[in-house]
Write a protein that holds these residues in place. Structure first.
Motif, PDB file in Angstrom:
ATOM      1  N   THR A 245       0.858  -1.178   0.000  1.00 24.17           N
ATOM      2  CA  THR A 245       0.000   0.000   0.000  1.00 24.17           C
ATOM      3  C   THR A 245       0.898   1.233   0.000  1.00 24.17           C
ATOM      4  N   ILE A 246       0.393   2.298  -0.583  1.00 23.78           N
ATOM      5  CA  ILE A 246       1.137   3.561  -0.567  1.00 23.78           C
ATOM      6  C   ILE A 246       0.527   4.406   0.546  1.00 23.78           C
ATOM      7  N   TRP A 247       1.243   4.464   1.654  1.00 21.76           N
ATOM      8  CA  TRP A 247       0.726   5.129   2.847  1.00 21.76           C
ATOM      9  C   TRP A 247       1.295   6.537   2.977  1.00 21.76           C
ATOM     10  N   HIS A 248       0.593   7.353   3.742  1.00 23.06           N
ATOM     11  CA  HIS A 248       1.044   8.718   4.032  1.00 23.06           C
ATOM     12  C   HIS A 248       1.108   8.915   5.538  1.00 23.06           C
ATOM     13  N   GLY A 249       2.144   9.634   5.983  1.00 23.80           N
ATOM     14  CA  GLY A 249       2.304   9.917   7.400  1.00 23.80           C
ATOM     15  C   GLY A 249       2.658  11.372   7.628  1.00 23.80           C
ATOM     16  N   LEU A 250       2.461  11.831   8.857  1.00 23.20           N
ATOM     17  CA  LEU A 250       2.736  13.213   9.231  1.00 23.20           C
ATOM     18  C   LEU A 250       3.936  13.252  10.174  1.00 23.20           C
ATOM     19  N   TYR A 251       4.849  14.227   9.950  1.00 20.75           N
ATOM     20  CA  TYR A 251       6.094  14.301  10.699  1.00 20.75           C
ATOM     21  C   TYR A 251       6.399  15.743  11.106  1.00 20.75           C
ATOM     22  N   SER A 296       2.389   7.946  17.699  1.00 18.82           N
ATOM     23  CA  SER A 296       3.791   8.155  17.373  1.00 18.82           C
ATOM     24  C   SER A 296       4.620   6.869  17.374  1.00 18.82           C
ATOM     25  N   ALA A 297       4.547   6.109  18.441  1.00 19.94           N
ATOM     26  CA  ALA A 297       5.392   4.924  18.588  1.00 19.94           C
ATOM     27  C   ALA A 297       5.117   3.884  17.511  1.00 19.94           C
ATOM     28  N   GLU A 298       3.846   3.598  17.270  1.00 19.84           N
ATOM     29  CA  GLU A 298       3.493   2.584  16.277  1.00 19.84           C
ATOM     30  C   GLU A 298       3.753   3.077  14.851  1.00 19.84           C
ATOM     31  N   HIS A 299       3.605   4.382  14.632  1.00 23.30           N
ATOM     32  CA  HIS A 299       3.934   4.963  13.332  1.00 23.30           C
ATOM     33  C   HIS A 299       5.419   4.739  13.041  1.00 23.30           C
ATOM     34  N   LYS A 300       6.255   5.039  13.990  1.00 22.46           N
ATOM     35  CA  LYS A 300       7.700   4.894  13.806  1.00 22.46           C
ATOM     36  C   LYS A 300       8.077   3.421  13.632  1.00 22.46           C
ATOM     37  N   LYS A 301       7.450   2.557  14.394  1.00 24.42           N
ATOM     38  CA  LYS A 301       7.700   1.123  14.298  1.00 24.42           C
ATOM     39  C   LYS A 301       7.310   0.611  12.915  1.00 24.42           C
ATOM     40  N   PHE A 302       6.204   1.111  12.403  1.00 24.53           N
ATOM     41  CA  PHE A 302       5.724   0.715  11.074  1.00 24.53           C
ATOM     42  C   PHE A 302       6.714   1.134   9.986  1.00 24.53           C
ATOM     43  N   VAL A 303       7.210   2.374  10.059  1.00 23.06           N
ATOM     44  CA  VAL A 303       8.160   2.866   9.053  1.00 23.06           C
ATOM     45  C   VAL A 303       9.435   2.034   9.076  1.00 23.06           C
ATOM     46  N   GLN A 304       9.912   1.685  10.261  1.00 25.86           N
ATOM     47  CA  GLN A 304      11.108   0.842  10.357  1.00 25.86           C
ATOM     48  C   GLN A 304      10.867  -0.514   9.692  1.00 25.86           C
TER      49      GLN A 304
END
Length: 322
Positions: A245-251, A296-304
């Protein structure tokens, strides 16, 4: 005692400033040109964020170098909550596509939460002999060395999906890169290239109009949108575990105060429940994220995890953007 009083006063002032945030416009950097899928997501999100965040939001397009120029600008921006980044899967693929990045993906940003996920579809030219995925596999096997796989350019969603598709199918196709999705789609429609794997935001209209042949979706669950609901997943079709999937995130820049991050995240959670925003995303074929990856934590874990997923695929292909 005097130092304590001064420190306490400064802390009180800082708390008051954070409580009033934002006191001026917040800029969301989109690391791509205006008019594209990520730009559309950012503008829809900005509209939904304005009320819960309580301020004006400006979209600034900083395109170039596969999204790394815009990301670098945010990484180097003042960590005050007034410069944010809306980026897609390129956040996780750039570390492999670029041998030298002007920022550290996992260290130079605060992760605010995922926004949406856009499924992808495997499509073919209208004159392709195959009419379903099983027939497509047979056609690919009988035409080894002759199949053209289109994509929208190095690092594009269609390029990444194509790499994983070839790797998973153990199939070697001739990759035909274009300068954007539009010319790639035009040549699919015209029959100049054979197949392409691209976002539903770009393919749904053509599929619904019957202008291309559609074979499968790249999610592990079937989609519910009318134009795509009858398509099987690649996972159920034999490519076990295939999920793109092509996901989008905010940083935000690293070091942004926790109080501001908390307010932005709370505002994001409210925005993702906004009925108009959800409707607009559904119209794009996107699915709004509602699980714990909004945190935040799960977003970062997902990107890794995405970096770990894509790095070996990209390195095996030996294709770099620099």
């Amino acid at each position: 005692m005097k130092k304590f009083l001064i420190g306490g006063a400064l802390a009180a002032v800082s708390a008051a400033v954070f409580a009033q945030y934002p006191t001026r416009p917040v800029t969301i950097i989109v690391p791509f040109t205006a008019g594209g899928p990520t730009d559309k997501v950012a503008r829809d999100l900005a509209e939904a964020l304005r009320k819960p965040l309580g301020g004006t939001i400006i979209i600034e397009n900083v395109g170039g170098a596969g999204g790394t120029l815009g990301a670098a600008k945010v990484a180097k921006a003042a960590p005050d909550g007034y410069t944010l980044l809306l980026h897609h899967i390129g956040m996780a693929t750039s570390p492999a596509l670029y041998r030298s990045l002007p920022y550290k993906t996992m260290e130079d940003f605060e992760y605010l939460g995922l926004v949406n996920e856009v499924p992808m579809t495997l499509i073919g030219r209208p004159t392709l002999p195959a009419n379903n995925y099983a027939e497509l596999v047979k056609w690919l096997e009988s035409n080894k060395g002759k199949v053209n796989l289109a994509n929208a350019g190095l690092g594009a969603a269609s390029h990444l999906c194509g790499l994983l598709l070839q790797s998973t199918m153990k199939s070697d196709m001739t990759t035909v890169p274009y300068k954007g999705t539009a010319p790639a789609m035009n040549d699919i429609l015209g029959g100049q290239v054979d197949i392409m794997c691209d976002q539903t935001t770009n393919t749904s209209g053509q599929i619904e109009a019957g202008k291309v042949k559609a074979f499968a979706v790249t999610t592990t669950q079937r989609l519910t949108t009318p134009a795509l609901s009858k398509l099987p997943t690649l996972d159920e079709s034999g490519l076990k575990g295939f999920n793109v999937t092509i996901w989008h995130g905010l940083y935000a820049p690293k070091g942004t105060p926790a109080a501001i991050l908390e307010k932005v995240n709370a505002s994001l959670r409210t925005a993702l429940k906004d009925a108009d925003f959800v409707k607009r995303q559904e119209a794009l074929g996107a699915v709004v994220v509602t699980d714990n990856r909004v945190g935040s934590a799960e977003h970062k874990k997902f990107v890794q995890a995405e970096i770990d997923k894509w790095t070996p695929v990209i390195k095996a292909a030996g294709q770099y953007a620099d």
